[in-house]
Design an enzyme around this catalytic site. Structure first.
Site, PDB file in Angstrom:
ATOM      1  N   LYS A 277       0.836  -1.199   0.000  1.00  0.00           N
ATOM      2  CA  LYS A 277       0.000   0.000   0.000  1.00  0.00           C
ATOM      3  C   LYS A 277       0.877   1.258   0.000  1.00  0.00           C
ATOM      4  CE  LYS A 277      -3.663  -2.107   2.845  1.00  0.00           C
ATOM      5  NZ  LYS A 277      -4.835  -1.884   1.984  1.00  0.00           N
ATOM      6  N   ARG A 351     -10.258 -11.510   1.736  1.00  0.00           N
ATOM      7  CA  ARG A 351     -11.109 -12.575   1.184  1.00  0.00           C
ATOM      8  C   ARG A 351     -10.428 -13.932   1.267  1.00  0.00           C
ATOM      9  NH1 ARG A 351     -11.341  -8.880  -3.790  1.00  0.00           N
ATOM     10  NH2 ARG A 351     -10.855  -7.533  -2.039  1.00  0.00           N
TER      11      ARG A 351
END
Length: 419
Positions: A277, A351
């Protein structure tokens, strides 16, 4: 802060401050607020007439007692329009009043029950206590706290017949408020002090402090056990960190009902892995375990309140960091149910952890599975920060969740699950 109840007139309270309330468009206050107005020789009515008090939701007005020294102050809090009044408005009004009372340096406070005539004593008291506890929360583990702290908070009711509901409402509000604050503490905790293994220790500490050892069964799988269980998806997220993953389960059986699984995404720090990120804002990624924190707080609250549910809570705790052992974009891993997953971005780690958690819940016989996650910033792009996204393959569950959310002051908006 100690929260207590008392069957007496609010005017007989011997403390620092009393809290009364006012609906919008009320010209002459009635009930307990009216009694205080008469005691103050019509001061509240005069302030309404002069436009100093409107009753707008969350508005507060502090009056220094001109009649006698105890209580030294009277606080009037606005409840908003009567026709829009409900539990969430009580929480907001109670929170605004609590913060104003704390700013006034009051130590011992009493309040009347806001709006009990409309929604009932027990839910009104529960919302009042919850709103007060949430409003006075602060995270001070690493710095000196505020000096002005409320020491005692008393809820006053003059009708003896309501004493039982008063006590039950305080207990429920206290548990819900404290357990939400536990979730807040976990989210605020820096990642170096809340690794997966330290989170397990923290859960055990909460269960012990609340004396829930007989009600909540804690189990934890280490890396080797997860390898044997073939949890390739969650393990792929953890393999870049020197802090081992821990797959935590909490079991609470308050009823012989079909099992419900509650899964919380628990990435104790999310750097994005190899798909790293931007550095700006990355410090907030200590909060990527907020789903797990909410699931932990929920489980503790349900057990404390002896709720009639059969609950399996799953906390797949991992840390997502880049290193020479980290997963790479393009890698293919195998989930617990045998399905293969190609990793396009290692920043899609949530996920992955939830995939194995859902497989585990299904294998454990869960008939309903609810997962909570800070899954994607795209949700905020779609819906803003007022409501959470809700997706389900079951329309009745969507409707039930939305209805309960409105009662609790939590908003959800359904998104479609197209084939």
């Amino acid at each position: 802060m100690k929260i207590d109840d008392s069957i007496q007139s609010i005017l007989d309270f011997d403390g620092d401050l009393i809290i009364v309330n006012l609906f919008e468009k009320v010209k002459a206050p009635g009930g307990a607020t009216g009694a205080v107005d008469r005691y103050l020789r019509g001061m509240i009515s005069k302030m309404i007439a002069r436009g100093e008090l409107s009753g707008k939701l969350g508005e507060t007005c502090l009056i220094h007692n001109p009649v006698r020294s105890k209580p030294a102050k009277i606080l009037v809090v606005g409840l908003g329009p009567r026709e829009k009044f409900g539990p969430d408005e009580i929480r907001k009004a109670a929170g605004a009043a609590a913060r104003a009372a704390e700013r006034s340096a009051a130590k011992r406070i009493a309040t009347i029950i806001h709006g009990a005539g409309g929604i009932g004593t027990l839910p009104a008291v529960q919302a009042l206590v919850e709103g007060t506890i949430l409003a006075l929360y602060e995270f001070t583990q690493y710095k000196k706290g505020k000096d002005k702290k409320v020491e005692e908070f008393v809820i006053v009711e003059s009708d003896k017949k309501k004493a039982s509901d008063l006590k039950k409402g305080i207990e429920a509000g206290w548990v819900l408020g404290q357990c939400q604050n536990i979730a807040r503490d976990l989210v605020n905790e820096p990642a170096n002090n809340l690794t997966p293994s330290l989170l397990l220790s923290r859960i055990k500490k909460y269960v012990k402090e609340m004396r829930l050892e007989a009600k909540i069964k804690i189990e934890a799988m280490n890396r080797q056990q997860m390898i044997r269980a073939r949890m390739g998806a969650v393990l792929s997220v953890a393999q870049g960190s020197s802090n081992d993953p821990v797959f935590i389960t909490l079991r609470y059986q308050g009823a012989k009902k079909p099992r419900c699984a509650l899964i919380g995404k628990t990435v104790t720090f999310d750097s994005g892995g190899i798909s790293i990120k931007p550095s700006e804002g990355m410090s907030a990624m200590k909060g990527d375990m907020a789903g797990g924190a909410a699931a932990i707080g929920t489980t503790l609250a349900l057990a404390r309140l002896k709720s009639p549910v059969n609950l399996l809570t799953i906390i797949p705790a991992v840390e997502n960091l880049p290193s020479g052992t980290a997963s790479r974009p393009g890698d293919v891993v195998r989930a617990m149910n045998g399905k293969t997953i190609e990793i396009i971005s290692t920043d899609g780690e949530g996920r992955m952890t939830l995939a194995d958690a859902i497989c585990y819940a299904e294998k454990a016989g869960a008939k309903t599975i609810i997962d909570i996650a800070t899954l994607t910033g795209a949700s905020i792009i779609a819906l803003g920060d007022v409501t959470a996204a809700l997706m389900s393959n079951h329309d009745e569950l969507i409707e039930k969740t939305q209805k309960i959310g409105e009662e609790c002051g939590e908003h959800y908006w359904p998104l479609p699950l197209f084939p």
